[in-house]
Design a protein around this motif. Sequence first.
Motif, PDB file in Angstrom:
ATOM      1  N   GLU A 126      34.374  14.781  63.476  1.00 13.99           N
ATOM      2  CA  GLU A 126      33.367  13.740  63.242  1.00 13.99           C
ATOM      3  C   GLU A 126      32.020  14.424  63.035  1.00 13.99           C
ATOM      4  OE1 GLU A 126      31.527  10.389  66.096  1.00 13.99           O
ATOM      5  OE2 GLU A 126      33.578   9.983  65.443  1.00 13.99           O
ATOM      6  N   ARG A 144      25.430  12.736  63.776  1.00 15.04           N
ATOM      7  CA  ARG A 144      24.683  11.598  63.245  1.00 15.04           C
ATOM      8  C   ARG A 144      23.246  11.972  62.961  1.00 15.04           C
ATOM      9  NH1 ARG A 144      27.708   7.418  65.575  1.00 15.04           N
ATOM     10  NH2 ARG A 144      29.863   8.076  65.300  1.00 15.04           N
ATOM     11  N   HIS A 158      28.688  13.332  69.661  1.00 13.87           N
ATOM     12  CA  HIS A 158      30.130  13.379  69.423  1.00 13.87           C
ATOM     13  C   HIS A 158      30.547  14.800  69.077  1.00 13.87           C
ATOM     14  CE1 HIS A 158      30.278   9.033  69.547  1.00 13.87           C
ATOM     15  NE2 HIS A 158      29.285   8.990  68.692  1.00 13.87           N
ATOM     16  N   GLY A 162      27.918   8.939  59.691  1.00 16.58           N
ATOM     17  CA  GLY A 162      28.971   8.684  60.664  1.00 16.58           C
ATOM     18  C   GLY A 162      30.185   8.004  60.078  1.00 16.58           C
ATOM     19  N   ARG A 163      30.148   7.678  58.788  1.00 21.58           N
ATOM     20  CA  ARG A 163      31.283   6.986  58.177  1.00 21.58           C
ATOM     21  C   ARG A 163      32.438   7.948  57.914  1.00 21.58           C
ATOM     22  NH1 ARG A 163      27.022   4.603  54.593  1.00 21.58           N
ATOM     23  NH2 ARG A 163      26.486   2.588  55.515  1.00 21.58           N
ATOM     24  N   PRO A 215      30.383   3.999  62.131  1.00 25.58           N
ATOM     25  CA  PRO A 215      30.101   4.492  63.476  1.00 25.58           C
ATOM     26  C   PRO A 215      30.256   3.384  64.507  1.00 25.58           C
ATOM     27  CG  PRO A 215      28.364   5.131  61.937  1.00 25.58           C
ATOM     28  CD  PRO A 215      29.232   4.161  61.224  1.00 25.58           C
TER      29      PRO A 215
END
Length: 394
Positions: free
Chosen positions: A176, A179, A186, A245-246, A261
Motif C-alpha cells: 500500500e 498517503r 500504513h 491511496g487508491r 482509502p
Amino acid sequence: MRLTAKGTLPGTAGSVSPVQCVQSDGKHLVACGTSEGVLRVHDLESPAASAVHTVQLEGGPVGAVSFDNGAPPLLVVGAGPLLTVIDIRGPGIAVVAAAPDAADDINSVHASFTSGPTHAVAADDAGDVRVFDLRSARSAVSATLTANKTVAIRDLRTVKSLREAHSNLCLAAAFEPPRQQQQLQHAWTLWSGGCDHAVRRWDYSNGALLQEWSMLAATTSTPQSKQAFNPPFVTALAPDPAGSGRIAAALGSGAVALFSPPDAATATAAASKKKKKSRPYAFDPVTDVLRDLHSWSCSAVQFFGTSGRRIVTGGLDGRVGLVQLSESGGAASTFAHTRHSVWPVGRKVDSLCCIESGVDSNSGLLLVAGCAMARSHGALNASVDIWDATFSED
C-alpha cells in the motif's frame, strides 16, 4: 483520449516465447522477461532504445519484475520459484541476493514505496505471499562498489510469510503506497489477490487480515452477458504511487475493481483486529467496478501519471483501455462517473507499464507486452509494443 502506435521495443519483435512481464522505473529504464527465462533491460534514452542487458536466468520463466528505486536502484525478479535481486548499474548484470525458493512459481513481485530500507513482496502459485528485506542486497551492492569486484550472493531475510494467503493461486501482491496527507500510517500494509476471487488487505507486521473483498459478490450484482462466462479471478493489482491511496484490481471477468482509502472509522476497526489475526466475518463493499472495458480477461492494470484518476488496462481480448475517473462532489471515496476509451492493439495483453511524460502530465509512453491474437505458421509472434498515450485534461 488517444493511443498512437510508436514502434516496438528492439529485440522483442516476433519473439517465439511469450513476453510475460514488462515494467519500468518510471523514467527511462524498462525490464521485460520471457517464458524461456530471458531477462532484458532497455534504456529508452540510449540509441534505438536497445537492450543494455540480456541474461538467461535460472529458475524458470520470468513471470514478474519490479524496480526498487532506492540508492542504488535494484531490480527484483521472479523466475519460476526463484526470487533474485539484480544490480543493473554496471556493464553486466550481477545477481547480488536471492531468496529461498517459493513453493511454486512466482506470479508477482513488488518493491515497497518507502525511501529507506525497502521490502519486496512475492506472490506465488501456492497461494503464499512472502515479504523480504532488501537491505542485504543493498549492502552487497555497496561491497561490490568498495571492493570493485563481484561478491558472494547474499541471502534475503524473510520478513513475513503469509502461508496460504489465498486458497488458490495468488496472482498479485503489492504494498500500500504512503498517503499524501499521512494522517494514517500504513508502513506495514500490503494487498493481495488470487484465483479464489478475493482481494485482501494485510498488516504483514503480524500477519493480521485487515479487510477482505469478494469479487464474486462485487461483479455479479449487475451481471453483464459478455462477462458472465469469465470468473472474476484477481489477475493484477495496481496501487496509485501518487499518494491517493487508491488500489485498482484487474479481474478475469474483464472488469476493474476500485478500492479507496479507508475512512477513520474503518481504519480504527481494522486496527482493532490486528491482535486477533483472524479474518473478518463479512466482506467489505467495493468502492466501484468499471465495466465495458474488456470482453475477455483483464490481465493488466496500472495508474497513469500523478493525478490518481487515470488508469490504463489491458486484456486478453487484444484491447487497451484508457480510463479517466471523475470524483463525486461528496465523499472522496466514490466516483460520480468515468470516461473511457478502448483501443485495439493487435495482441493479447499479458503485461503493460506506463511512463509519464516529464513535460506534459496528460501524456506519456505505454509499453504493452503480449502475443498476437492469432498464430502465424504456428509462431506466437510476441513482442513489446510502444504506444503514445494521451489523456484529456482534468
